[in-house]
Design a protein around this motif. Structure first.
Motif, short mmCIF file in Angstrom:
data_model
loop_
_atom_site.label_atom_id
_atom_site.label_comp_id
_atom_site.label_asym_id
_atom_site.label_seq_id
_atom_site.Cartn_x
_atom_site.Cartn_y
_atom_site.Cartn_z
N TYR A 244 2.42 2.33 -6.03
CA TYR A 244 2.75 3.33 -5.01
C TYR A 244 1.59 3.60 -4.05
CZ TYR A 244 7.19 4.28 -7.24
OH TYR A 244 8.46 4.15 -7.74
N LYS A 245 0.37 3.54 -4.56
CA LYS A 245 -0.75 3.84 -3.67
C LYS A 245 -1.02 2.71 -2.68
CE LYS A 245 -4.39 2.70 -6.99
NZ LYS A 245 -5.56 3.23 -7.67
N PHE A 246 -0.41 1.55 -2.88
CA PHE A 246 -0.60 0.42 -1.97
C PHE A 246 0.59 0.19 -1.05
CE2 PHE A 246 -3.14 -0.61 -5.79
CZ PHE A 246 -4.40 -0.58 -5.20
N LEU A 247 1.60 1.02 -1.15
CA LEU A 247 2.82 0.82 -0.36
C LEU A 247 2.58 0.84 1.15
CD1 LEU A 247 5.60 2.75 -2.30
CD2 LEU A 247 5.16 0.29 -2.22
N ASP A 248 1.62 1.64 1.59
CA ASP A 248 1.35 1.71 3.03
C ASP A 248 0.91 0.36 3.60
OD1 ASP A 248 2.06 4.36 3.14
OD2 ASP A 248 0.00 5.11 3.00
N GLY A 249 0.37 -0.49 2.78
CA GLY A 249 -0.02 -1.83 3.22
C GLY A 249 1.02 -2.89 2.89
N ILE A 250 1.66 -2.72 1.74
CA ILE A 250 2.62 -3.74 1.28
C ILE A 250 3.88 -3.76 2.13
CG2 ILE A 250 4.12 -4.41 -0.63
CD1 ILE A 250 1.95 -3.31 -2.54
N ILE A 251 4.44 -2.60 2.40
CA ILE A 251 5.72 -2.54 3.11
C ILE A 251 5.63 -3.16 4.52
CG2 ILE A 251 7.42 -0.96 4.13
CD1 ILE A 251 7.30 0.54 1.44
N PRO A 252 4.64 -2.81 5.33
CA PRO A 252 4.55 -3.48 6.64
C PRO A 252 4.35 -4.99 6.53
CG PRO A 252 3.20 -1.50 6.63
CD PRO A 252 3.66 -1.72 5.21
N ALA A 253 3.61 -5.42 5.51
CA ALA A 253 3.39 -6.86 5.33
C ALA A 253 4.70 -7.57 4.98
CB ALA A 253 2.35 -7.10 4.25
N VAL A 254 5.50 -6.96 4.14
CA VAL A 254 6.79 -7.56 3.77
C VAL A 254 7.72 -7.57 4.98
CG1 VAL A 254 8.85 -7.30 2.33
CG2 VAL A 254 6.59 -7.00 1.32
N ARG A 255 7.77 -6.47 5.71
CA ARG A 255 8.59 -6.42 6.93
C ARG A 255 8.20 -7.52 7.90
NH1 ARG A 255 7.50 -0.47 8.26
NH2 ARG A 255 8.84 0.61 6.82
#
Length: 153
Positions: free
Chosen positions: A2-13
């Motif tokens: 959860y603490k890495f979601l701010d980076g993971i989600i844009p990368a996946v998008r």
């Protein structure tokens, strides 16, 4: 995670929108893993961005959104289809929505079948509206008609 979601989600998008097959395929697998880890939040964070691309008016962005939706549905149909179809099938159905349904239908399998009571009336309503418009001189686009018919197949 959860603490890495701010980076993971844009990368996946971003990866889902890439034109290189190996990149969008890897992004789709990352989405599947993310969805298994964080559940519906992954769908809620990724799918709306793909839907926005469908509405952009740009043919290139539309293609990216369509491909992204197809990839995430192919990876996790049971998680994505119940979220996606109500948004795509809300009347009046647009050309972009009909084309998106057409794109995801072949990869959605069982979850699509369980949502047919939602999808088919919207598609049929779109076809009926086209039939009603034609005699009055108003026309819909051939692309919308073709997409509606293709989505019904």
């Amino acid at each position: 995670v959860y603490k890495f979601l701010d980076g993971i989600i844009p990368a996946v998008r971003s990866g889902l929108c890439d034109e290189v097959a190996s990149v969008y395929s890897a992004a789709a697998k990352a989405f599947a893993t993310l969805q298994r880890l964080i559940g519906a939040l992954a769908v809620q964070e990724i799918v709306p961005a793909m839907l926005q691309l469908l509405k952009s008016g740009s043919e290139k962005e539309f293609g990216m959104g369509r491909r992204g939706l197809r990839e995430v549905v192919a990876q996790r149909p049971s998680a994505v289809v119940p979220y996606l179809l109500p948004k795509l099938a809300s009347p009046p159905i647009s050309l972009a929505s009909a084309q998106a349904i057409e794109a995801v239908a072949p990869v959605s399998a069982e979850p699509m079948y369980s949502q047919l009571d939602l999808v088919l009336p919207a598609l049929m309503s779109g076809l009926y509206l086209e039939i009603e418009l034609e005699p009055s001189g108003c026309t819909s686009t051939p692309e919308l008609r073709d997409a509606l018919l293709a989505a019904c197949e």
